[in-house]
Motif scaffolding. Structure first.
Motif, PDB file in Angstrom:
ATOM      1  N   CYS A 155       2.161  50.315 -55.434  1.00 13.55           N
ATOM      2  CA  CYS A 155       0.965  49.477 -55.725  1.00 13.55           C
ATOM      3  C   CYS A 155      -0.034  49.599 -56.211  1.00 13.55           C
ATOM      4  N   GLN A 156      -0.554  50.534 -56.377  1.00 15.87           N
ATOM      5  CA  GLN A 156      -2.088  50.844 -57.084  1.00 15.87           C
ATOM      6  C   GLN A 156      -1.758  51.231 -58.576  1.00 15.87           C
ATOM      7  N   ARG A 157      -0.555  50.952 -59.101  1.00 15.09           N
ATOM      8  CA  ARG A 157       0.055  50.853 -60.436  1.00 15.09           C
ATOM      9  C   ARG A 157       0.382  49.935 -60.611  1.00 15.09           C
ATOM     10  N   LEU A 158       0.389  49.258 -60.269  1.00 14.60           N
ATOM     11  CA  LEU A 158       0.329  47.554 -60.039  1.00 14.60           C
ATOM     12  C   LEU A 158      -0.583  46.517 -60.396  1.00 14.60           C
ATOM     13  N   LEU A 159      -1.510  46.894 -60.436  1.00 12.21           N
ATOM     14  CA  LEU A 159      -2.827  46.666 -59.984  1.00 12.21           C
ATOM     15  C   LEU A 159      -3.661  46.633 -61.424  1.00 12.21           C
ATOM     16  N   LYS A 160      -4.291  45.985 -61.963  1.00  9.05           N
ATOM     17  CA  LYS A 160      -5.414  45.768 -63.142  1.00  9.05           C
ATOM     18  C   LYS A 160      -6.325  46.978 -62.887  1.00  9.05           C
ATOM     19  N   PRO A 161      -6.635  46.960 -63.680  1.00  8.41           N
ATOM     20  CA  PRO A 161      -8.149  47.763 -63.514  1.00  8.41           C
ATOM     21  C   PRO A 161      -9.739  47.053 -62.622  1.00  8.41           C
ATOM     22  N   GLY A 162     -10.130  47.416 -61.631  1.00 13.86           N
ATOM     23  CA  GLY A 162     -10.676  45.541 -60.818  1.00 13.86           C
ATOM     24  C   GLY A 162      -9.744  44.661 -60.015  1.00 13.86           C
ATOM     25  N   GLY A 163      -8.826  45.898 -59.905  1.00 17.17           N
ATOM     26  CA  GLY A 163      -7.768  44.546 -58.665  1.00 17.17           C
ATOM     27  C   GLY A 163      -7.404  44.733 -57.693  1.00 17.17           C
ATOM     28  N   LEU A 164      -6.810  43.802 -56.907  1.00 19.74           N
ATOM     29  CA  LEU A 164      -8.070  43.831 -54.923  1.00 19.74           C
ATOM     30  C   LEU A 164      -6.475  44.078 -54.868  1.00 19.74           C
ATOM     31  N   HIS A 165      -6.561  44.916 -53.912  1.00 17.26           N
ATOM     32  CA  HIS A 165      -5.296  45.482 -52.755  1.00 17.26           C
ATOM     33  C   HIS A 165      -5.782  45.202 -51.434  1.00 17.26           C
ATOM     34  N   ILE A 166      -4.870  43.966 -50.626  1.00 21.85           N
ATOM     35  CA  ILE A 166      -4.520  43.652 -49.299  1.00 21.85           C
ATOM     36  C   ILE A 166      -3.767  44.040 -48.765  1.00 21.85           C
ATOM     37  N   CYS A 167      -3.575  44.635 -47.845  1.00 19.74           N
ATOM     38  CA  CYS A 167      -3.345  45.134 -46.840  1.00 19.74           C
ATOM     39  C   CYS A 167      -3.090  45.599 -45.044  1.00 19.74           C
ATOM     40  N   SER A 168      -2.364  44.884 -43.862  1.00 17.41           N
ATOM     41  CA  SER A 168      -2.189  44.821 -43.141  1.00 17.41           C
ATOM     42  C   SER A 168      -1.275  45.636 -42.341  1.00 17.41           C
ATOM     43  N   THR A 169      -1.409  46.587 -41.585  1.00 15.80           N
ATOM     44  CA  THR A 169      -0.384  46.556 -40.782  1.00 15.80           C
ATOM     45  C   THR A 169      -0.747  46.895 -39.119  1.00 15.80           C
ATOM     46  N   LEU A 170       0.103  47.958 -38.922  1.00 14.77           N
ATOM     47  CA  LEU A 170       0.278  48.019 -36.843  1.00 14.77           C
ATOM     48  C   LEU A 170      -0.479  49.571 -36.536  1.00 14.77           C
ATOM     49  N   ASN A 171      -1.726  49.422 -36.070  1.00 15.65           N
ATOM     50  CA  ASN A 171      -2.175  50.557 -35.559  1.00 15.65           C
ATOM     51  C   ASN A 171      -1.602  50.975 -34.859  1.00 15.65           C
ATOM     52  N   ARG A 172      -1.415  53.152 -34.304  1.00 12.29           N
ATOM     53  CA  ARG A 172      -1.020  53.359 -33.698  1.00 12.29           C
ATOM     54  C   ARG A 172      -1.305  53.740 -31.733  1.00 12.29           C
ATOM     55  N   THR A 173      -1.202  52.953 -31.699  1.00  8.77           N
ATOM     56  CA  THR A 173      -2.206  53.152 -30.196  1.00  8.77           C
ATOM     57  C   THR A 173      -1.143  52.614 -28.258  1.00  8.77           C
ATOM     58  N   ALA A 174      -2.038  53.006 -27.853  1.00  6.18           N
ATOM     59  CA  ALA A 174      -1.361  52.716 -26.680  1.00  6.18           C
ATOM     60  C   ALA A 174      -1.054  51.098 -26.970  1.00  6.18           C
ATOM     61  N   LYS A 175      -2.573  50.010 -26.595  1.00  5.87           N
ATOM     62  CA  LYS A 175      -2.377  49.270 -27.158  1.00  5.87           C
ATOM     63  C   LYS A 175      -0.878  48.676 -27.955  1.00  5.87           C
ATOM     64  N   SER A 176      -1.114  49.348 -28.797  1.00  9.91           N
ATOM     65  CA  SER A 176      -0.331  48.698 -30.010  1.00  9.91           C
ATOM     66  C   SER A 176       1.430  48.637 -29.536  1.00  9.91           C
ATOM     67  N   PHE A 177       1.756  49.701 -28.820  1.00 15.14           N
ATOM     68  CA  PHE A 177       2.982  49.824 -28.108  1.00 15.14           C
ATOM     69  C   PHE A 177       3.000  48.240 -27.145  1.00 15.14           C
ATOM     70  N   ALA A 178       2.413  48.165 -26.707  1.00 13.50           N
ATOM     71  CA  ALA A 178       2.058  47.122 -25.478  1.00 13.50           C
ATOM     72  C   ALA A 178       2.247  46.330 -26.198  1.00 13.50           C
ATOM     73  N   ALA A 179       1.354  45.772 -26.770  1.00 15.67           N
ATOM     74  CA  ALA A 179       1.516  44.134 -27.080  1.00 15.67           C
ATOM     75  C   ALA A 179       2.903  43.877 -28.420  1.00 15.67           C
ATOM     76  N   ALA A 180       2.979  45.000 -29.220  1.00 22.01           N
ATOM     77  CA  ALA A 180       3.772  44.742 -30.365  1.00 22.01           C
ATOM     78  C   ALA A 180       5.360  44.871 -30.169  1.00 22.01           C
ATOM     79  N   ILE A 181       5.488  45.731 -29.359  1.00 19.35           N
ATOM     80  CA  ILE A 181       7.116  46.364 -28.759  1.00 19.35           C
ATOM     81  C   ILE A 181       7.348  46.004 -26.886  1.00 19.35           C
TER      82      ILE A 181
END
Length: 251
Positions: A155-181
Motif C-alpha cells: 500500500c505504501q508503494r502505491l502512494l505518491k510522495p505526500g500521498g494519504l493512506h487511510i486505514c481502518s480495522t478492528l481492535n483486539r479487545t474484549a469489547k471488540s469480541f463482544a461487539a463484532a463477533i
C-alpha cells in the motif's frame, strides 16, 4: 500481466476471500449481510473526506472537490466507498481480491452513471505494476490478509510522495469480541458466523508500528463508536476499543 491476473507473491487469505465472495450479491442491500457497513458508512465518509480535504487543501462545499486526485479503494467490495469518492470528482480505481465483488460493483456504478475502474486484483500486483495514487483507502481489509506487514508495504508503494493512506480495522479487545463477533454475528445476525477472526484483529499500537515499518508516517487516529440509543455511529478521540481508523502520510 493482463488486468485481473495475480502476482506470484500475494498476501491473499483464500478463506477470507471466499467469505466475502459468498456475500457479494448483497453489497447494496442496506438490510442484508452488509447492514453494519451501510450504517457505518456516513460516519467513515465524514472522516475520509475531511482528511483528504485537509491534506490536499480542497473545499468540500464545492461540487467536485477531489477533481485531479487519483484514488485507490483497496478491498472495494461492492463500491460503498468508491462511488462517493467518484461523485466527489476523484479518479477512482476499486480493487478487490474477491472476483465475485467486481461485477456487482460494476453494474451498480453503471446504474449510478459513475465511471469507476474496478479490478479483480491485489495491492501487491498494483504495486508491481508501478501504479501510483494520491490516496489509498484501506478500509476493513488489513484484518483479513495473511501478512499485514507485506500488505501495508505494498500500500505504501502505491502512494505518491505526500500521498494519504487511510486505514481502518478492528481492535483486539474484549469489547471488540463482544461487539463484532458475539453481537454482530450471533445476536444481531448482521454478519454470517465466522466473518471475523478475533485473533487477526490489530491494536492501534500494533497498527502504528506496522505503518511505520512500511514507510508511512501515522498522523491521526479516531475510534468509530456505535450508540444503541441513537442507533448511529460517531467519531471519538478516545474510544478505540472496537472499530478505529488511522491516517498516514507517505514522506
Amino acid at each position: 500481466m493482463e488486468r485481473g491476473m495475480q502476482p506470484n507473491s500475494t498476501t491473499i487469505d483464500t478463506e477470507e476471500v471466499a467469505k466475502f465472495e459468498a456475500m457479494a450479491a448483497e453489497w447494496w442491500d442496506p438490510n442484508g449481510k452488509f447492514k453494519p457497513l451501510h450504517m457505518l458508512n456516513p460516519c467513515r465518509l465524514d472522516y475520509i473526506t475531511s482528511q483528504i480535504a485537509a491534506e490536499f487543501d480542497r473545499d468540500l462545499k464545492t461540487s467536485k472537490p477531489f477533481t485531479g486526485l487519483r484514488l485507490l479503494d483497496i478491498g472495494c467490495g461492492g463500491g460503498l466507498l468508491a462511488e462517493p469518492m467518484a461523485r466527489l470528482g476523484a479518479t477512482v480505481v476499486g480493487a478487490d481480491a474477491a472476483a465475485g465483488n467486481i461485477p456487482v460493483a460494476q453494474v451498480h456504478a453503471a446504474q449510478s452513471g459513475l465511471d469507476i475502474d474496478y479490478r479483480n486484483t491485489t495491492a501487491e500486483y498494483l504495486a508491481a505494476a508501478d501504479e501510483q495514487f494520491d490516496v489509498v483507502l484501506n478500509i476493513e481489509v488489513v484484518e483479513h490478509v495473511a501478512d499485514p506487514a507485506t500488505y501495508l508495504t505494498a500500500c505504501q508503494r502505491l502512494l505518491k510522495p505526500g500521498g494519504l493512506h487511510i486505514c481502518s480495522t478492528l481492535n483486539r479487545t474484549a469489547k471488540s469480541f463482544a461487539a463484532a463477533i458475539v453481537g454482530a454475528e450471533f445476536i444481531m445476525r448482521w454478519l454470517p458466523k465466522g466473518t471475523h477472526d478475533w485473533n487477526k484483529f490489530i491494536t492501534p499500537e500494533e497498527l502504528y508500528d506496522l505503518l511505520r515499518d512500511a514507510g508511512l508516517d501515522p498522523v491521526d487516529r479516531k475510534g468509530f463508536v456505535f450508540s444503541p440509543i441513537s442507533w448511529s455511529w460517531s467519531l471519538s478521540d478516545r474510544d478505540l476499543a472496537v472499530n478505529y481508523v488511522t491516517t498516514s502520510i507517505k514522506p
